[in-house]
Design an enzyme around this catalytic site. Sequence first.
Site, PDB file in Angstrom:
ATOM      1  N   LYS A  97      11.237   2.789   6.607  1.00 57.44           N
ATOM      2  CA  LYS A  97      10.796   1.436   6.948  1.00 57.44           C
ATOM      3  C   LYS A  97      12.008   0.636   7.408  1.00 57.44           C
ATOM      4  O   LYS A  97      13.015   0.556   6.687  1.00 57.44           O
ATOM      5  CB  LYS A  97      10.163   0.705   5.760  1.00 57.44           C
ATOM      6  CG  LYS A  97       8.802   1.261   5.346  1.00 57.44           C
ATOM      7  CD  LYS A  97       8.944   2.312   4.301  1.00 57.44           C
ATOM      8  CE  LYS A  97       7.581   2.708   3.740  1.00 57.44           C
ATOM      9  NZ  LYS A  97       7.639   4.021   3.069  1.00 57.44           N
TER      10      LYS A  97
ATOM     11  N   LYS B  59      12.724   2.146  -4.070  1.00 57.49           N
ATOM     12  CA  LYS B  59      13.296   3.494  -4.087  1.00 57.49           C
ATOM     13  C   LYS B  59      14.814   3.366  -4.132  1.00 57.49           C
ATOM     14  O   LYS B  59      15.450   3.049  -3.120  1.00 57.49           O
ATOM     15  CB  LYS B  59      12.826   4.281  -2.875  1.00 57.49           C
ATOM     16  CG  LYS B  59      11.303   4.507  -2.906  1.00 57.49           C
ATOM     17  CD  LYS B  59      10.750   4.990  -1.604  1.00 57.49           C
ATOM     18  CE  LYS B  59       9.237   5.193  -1.716  1.00 57.49           C
ATOM     19  NZ  LYS B  59       8.519   3.904  -1.930  1.00 57.49           N
TER      20      LYS B  59
ATOM     21  N   HIS C 296       8.437   7.970   7.451  1.00 59.27           N
ATOM     22  CA  HIS C 296       8.176   7.299   6.181  1.00 59.27           C
ATOM     23  C   HIS C 296       9.234   6.223   5.965  1.00 59.27           C
ATOM     24  O   HIS C 296       9.124   5.388   5.081  1.00 59.27           O
ATOM     25  CB  HIS C 296       8.170   8.292   5.027  1.00 59.27           C
ATOM     26  CG  HIS C 296       7.647   7.724   3.745  1.00 59.27           C
ATOM     27  ND1 HIS C 296       8.481   7.228   2.762  1.00 59.27           N
ATOM     28  CD2 HIS C 296       6.380   7.534   3.290  1.00 59.27           C
ATOM     29  CE1 HIS C 296       7.752   6.770   1.757  1.00 59.27           C
ATOM     30  NE2 HIS C 296       6.475   6.944   2.050  1.00 59.27           N
TER      31      HIS C 296
ATOM     32  N   HIS D 121       7.266  -0.046  -5.987  1.00 55.48           N
ATOM     33  CA  HIS D 121       7.440   0.723  -4.754  1.00 55.48           C
ATOM     34  C   HIS D 121       8.906   0.915  -4.384  1.00 55.48           C
ATOM     35  O   HIS D 121       9.223   1.642  -3.448  1.00 55.48           O
ATOM     36  CB  HIS D 121       6.685   0.008  -3.624  1.00 55.48           C
ATOM     37  CG  HIS D 121       6.414   0.863  -2.430  1.00 55.48           C
ATOM     38  ND1 HIS D 121       6.992   0.638  -1.204  1.00 55.48           N
ATOM     39  CD2 HIS D 121       5.621   1.955  -2.269  1.00 55.48           C
ATOM     40  CE1 HIS D 121       6.565   1.530  -0.339  1.00 55.48           C
ATOM     41  NE2 HIS D 121       5.724   2.353  -0.957  1.00 55.48           N
TER      42      HIS D 121
END
EC number: 3.1.4.-
Length: 677
Positions: free
Chosen positions: A539, A309, A537, A307
């Site tokens: 976090k 990025k 989106h 996950h």
Amino acid sequence: MSLLIKFLLTSPLKHPKIFANFLLDPIQCFGFTKTLRFASSSSSSSSAHFKLRHLSSLMAHSQVAYLIPLKADLKEDESSPRITLSEGPNIIGRGNVSIADKRLSRKHITIIVSTSGSVSLSVEGTNPVVIRSSGDGERKKLKPCEKVLVSNDDLIELIPGHHFFKLVLLSTESRGSHETPAKKARKGEAQGVNDDDVEAIRRFVPPDEKLPSTFRLLSVNGLPDWANTSCVSINDVIEGDVVAAILSNYMVDIDWLMSACPKLANIPQVMVIHGEGDGRQEYIQRKKPANWSLHKPRLPISFGTHHSKAIFLVYPRGVRVVVHTANLIHVDWNNKSQGLWMQDFPWKDDDKDSPKGCGFEGDLIDYLNVLKWPEFTASLPGRGNMKINAAFFKKFDYSNATVRLIASVPGYHTGLNLNKWGHMKLRTILQEYIFDREFRRSPLVYQFSSLGSLDEKWLAEFRDSLSSGLTEDKTPLGPGDPLIIWPTVEDVRCSLEGYAAGNAIPSPLKNVEKPFLIKYWAKWKANHSARCRAMPHIKTFTRYSDQKLAWFLLTSSNLSKAAWGALQKNNSQLMIRSYELGVLFLPSPTKAQGCKFPCTENNTSVVKAKQETKDEVEKRSKLVTMSWQGDRDSPEIISLPIPYQLPPTPYSPEDVPWSWDRGGYTKKDVYGQVWPR
């Protein structure tokens, strides 16, 4: 006027529709009503947007009023941005309402504000307008071509569709001038003026030397120019003479990526580390250029994902490290609230003793070692062929890194590895750090886009980690009370994407409606960043006091055990399912903020800070939000563009947290759709 026409004809943003709009209405085209949208490649938009803002500022009048969008019950609609009114004519119409309504004219009304403060409204469209006086409550219906004087707090209703606005006039002292937004904001703060922090993102213009110490929001399509101040796109990140690139992500749309960032086609070696399923992986394999390689890291524990990025770009001069929150897909880079941090680092000098390893370097190499991608060879000018593996990244000097990395990797972590990953890594760094006393027992914020299956025991464990830290007298900061910022059903319905935005907030009802979560829910309010309608989106996790921050984490991690890990076996083992990566911003000595090194400039020198005095060396940076009222030019002030409001506003009894499988959302969204479709 001839200057503006010449600009449109020579600008990289030239477009027949924009030029036609300019000829019809140059004032509206250049942003007085803030409805112009550009659909251009981001690589050219930065300089062109600057030109537009500069030319607009030559023509612009002072900002003297706002139109505040209202709901049907005449309470403020916090999902829609306020509309700024300037001296002179302001055209309001279809582009200013949150729900698409073609019954409204593009030029429905014109509001003219005079230098004396009087305000007149004329109806330009074919449908009437209702004005409700703030004084006696009298309702007056205006027909097309009619005109009337309006006053402060009067209500304006655009018909049909019942779109309500309240007119709010600024006091004479609060009105703007021809100064730049940043200078005007700072001047207002010095005088104690705080206009509810509306459009605070306008003044987020950090100098180059502070850019590595903060992060940027991604640009959002469909927002006015000012709402994307200092924001970035993928072409602002992947630029220059890159010789090798590693793209680490969860989802990868190869077709969009190659069209959105043509620069990638010219990079000799590209490694894509991804988390896609077999079907998508096979498609990418067929479509990718020959010089691209794919790698999906091993997932030893079920229900885990890759996950993280991040982007790693190797240049002849150094390496660029980028940590962000967006999948490599169109909607993530265009329609959502996202965050991105990046910093460039030079090669270590072979003729000098290598600088002592720093925390950032250890964090980075530990993480890259676990990914185990198949090494590849890149040709670097002046250095020859080099193998690109985890050890390769030890060749760069990270001594001026402005953040720490907080990573998660799957596995059952014990012994020395217990504190190396997940929330235990965050706990370990925080508990050794000294914070100001004002953060004792200060609150926490958890903000993310997917909610795992949680229990109260794990939430207490997670809070213990995020509450770590000491004051100068070595007393613990103590536990902070957390709030969870999470979009409501109404937020999603009224968003730029409508209900479709809920696809990227993929939490099932069984996770969202656990009774113990009720006390934590807080609203996604983002007026100051104009991102109320750009669903998050991004976090983030932070500890704050008013508009000051003890620390701030930008990460790929959602609120889940899979992402952060869960302690097992009497707290001697941490079980993590997924790969995650984030950057932790902490107060640091101001001397660490003064080094500027760009990979993309020809100047080979590293710009160092001036020699500090003893008092300056002892100073530490202070982390603040965009809404902080103070001198942002001070060297120790680091402003972070947190897109949501602090302190958060708890849910009201009427607010319903979004869950994507609840169903029965029959109230139509901005595209006339219901959910599920």
